[in-house]
Design a protein around this motif. Structure first.
Motif, PDB file in Angstrom:
ATOM      1  N   VAL A  66      -2.183   7.235   9.144  1.00 27.61           N
ATOM      2  CA  VAL A  66      -2.602   6.228   8.171  1.00 27.61           C
ATOM      3  C   VAL A  66      -3.906   6.714   7.563  1.00 27.61           C
ATOM      4  CG1 VAL A  66      -3.244   3.830   7.809  1.00 27.61           C
ATOM      5  CG2 VAL A  66      -1.517   4.417   9.527  1.00 27.61           C
ATOM      6  N   GLN A  67      -3.906   6.966   6.265  1.00 29.42           N
ATOM      7  CA  GLN A  67      -5.104   7.472   5.600  1.00 29.42           C
ATOM      8  C   GLN A  67      -5.681   6.377   4.717  1.00 29.42           C
ATOM      9  OE1 GLN A  67      -4.469  11.240   3.782  1.00 29.42           O
ATOM     10  NE2 GLN A  67      -3.539  12.104   5.592  1.00 29.42           N
ATOM     11  N   PRO A  68      -7.014   6.230   4.786  1.00 27.46           N
ATOM     12  CA  PRO A  68      -7.657   5.175   3.986  1.00 27.46           C
ATOM     13  C   PRO A  68      -7.564   5.437   2.505  1.00 27.46           C
ATOM     14  CG  PRO A  68      -9.278   6.401   5.306  1.00 27.46           C
ATOM     15  CD  PRO A  68      -7.934   6.967   5.592  1.00 27.46           C
ATOM     16  N   GLN A  84       0.814  -1.210   0.000  1.00 30.54           N
ATOM     17  CA  GLN A  84       0.000   0.000   0.000  1.00 30.54           C
ATOM     18  C   GLN A  84       0.848   1.261   0.000  1.00 30.54           C
ATOM     19  OE1 GLN A  84      -3.520  -0.236  -0.230  1.00 30.54           O
ATOM     20  NE2 GLN A  84      -2.727  -2.253  -0.751  1.00 30.54           N
ATOM     21  N   VAL A  85       1.887   1.280   0.805  1.00 29.92           N
ATOM     22  CA  VAL A  85       2.788   2.429   0.875  1.00 29.92           C
ATOM     23  C   VAL A  85       4.131   1.946   1.408  1.00 29.92           C
ATOM     24  CG1 VAL A  85       2.071   3.116   3.197  1.00 29.92           C
ATOM     25  CG2 VAL A  85       2.986   4.840   1.649  1.00 29.92           C
ATOM     26  N   GLU A  86       5.203   2.599   0.954  1.00 25.02           N
ATOM     27  CA  GLU A  86       6.549   2.264   1.422  1.00 25.02           C
ATOM     28  C   GLU A  86       7.288   3.556   1.719  1.00 25.02           C
ATOM     29  OE1 GLU A  86      10.594   0.290  -0.373  1.00 25.02           O
ATOM     30  OE2 GLU A  86       8.686  -0.587  -0.956  1.00 25.02           O
ATOM     31  N   PRO A 106      -5.230   2.674  18.759  1.00 31.03           N
ATOM     32  CA  PRO A 106      -6.422   1.821  18.889  1.00 31.03           C
ATOM     33  C   PRO A 106      -7.442   1.967  17.754  1.00 31.03           C
ATOM     34  CG  PRO A 106      -5.857   2.730  21.014  1.00 31.03           C
ATOM     35  CD  PRO A 106      -4.966   3.404  20.005  1.00 31.03           C
ATOM     36  N   GLN A 107      -7.572   3.152  17.175  1.00 33.29           N
ATOM     37  CA  GLN A 107      -8.511   3.342  16.065  1.00 33.29           C
ATOM     38  C   GLN A 107      -7.844   3.108  14.707  1.00 33.29           C
ATOM     39  OE1 GLN A 107      -8.177   5.729  18.572  1.00 33.29           O
ATOM     40  NE2 GLN A 107      -9.906   4.846  19.673  1.00 33.29           N
ATOM     41  N   GLY A 108      -6.536   2.899  14.670  1.00 34.35           N
ATOM     42  CA  GLY A 108      -5.824   2.639  13.433  1.00 34.35           C
ATOM     43  C   GLY A 108      -5.460   3.878  12.647  1.00 34.35           C
ATOM     44  N   ARG A 109      -5.663   5.046  13.228  1.00 33.59           N
ATOM     45  CA  ARG A 109      -5.372   6.286  12.505  1.00 33.59           C
ATOM     46  C   ARG A 109      -3.873   6.588  12.473  1.00 33.59           C
ATOM     47  NH1 ARG A 109      -7.389  12.416  13.887  1.00 33.59           N
ATOM     48  NH2 ARG A 109      -6.255  13.378  12.193  1.00 33.59           N
TER      49      ARG A 109
END
Length: 138
Positions: free
Chosen positions: A136-138, A100-102, A117-120
């Motif tokens: 981390v952006q969807p 997805q990203v490097e 905890p929310q994965g953001r």
């Protein structure tokens, strides 16, 4: 304390645990929050992904040529983050194993990774003592 392994329940110890060969063990092992996936960091720049319930290796996720030192699953289990001894890091989608990203922290090494905890947020500790934090952006 009660532990269940191979469908059997025991007190205080794991009875008859599953065992899988890592071939070139590294320094990390993580289980996805839902328990479906297991990822192991290997010395040769690879993270191996297993479907835990089936006990079968799903795929090898190649990061580079140096030891993978840090692994983390996102809270929803849909992303796996890995960082290596050369400062290279990558996010993969799970179970597809698509990168997805490097990114690179040249001249440093990733030692630990964790999602909020929310994965953001993804946090990482580097050999230099640097704490890295990325959104981390969807």
């Amino acid at each position: 304390m009660s532990v269940r392994a191979n469908g059997r329940k025991g007190k205080g110890v794991v009875q008859r645990p599953e065992r899988w060969s890592l071939r070139r063990p590294g320094s990390g092992l993580v289980v996805a929050p839902d328990g479906r996936w297991l990822a192991a960091a290997l010395a040769g720049g690879t993270a191996r992904l297993w479907e835990a319930g089936a006990g079968q290796e799903s795929r090898a996720l190649v990061l580079g040529t140096r030891a993978v030192r840090a692994l983390a699953f996102s809270p929803d289990g849909r992303l796996l983050a890995a960082g290596d001894a050369e400062g290279r890091a990558r996010l993969w989608s799970i179970p597809e194993g698509e990168p997805q990203v490097e990114w690179q922290e040249a001249g440093d090494a990733f030692y630990r990774m964790a999602f909020s905890p929310q994965g953001r947020w993804l946090a990482a500790g580097l050999r230099s003592g640097t704490l890295w934090l990325g959104e981390v952006q969807p």
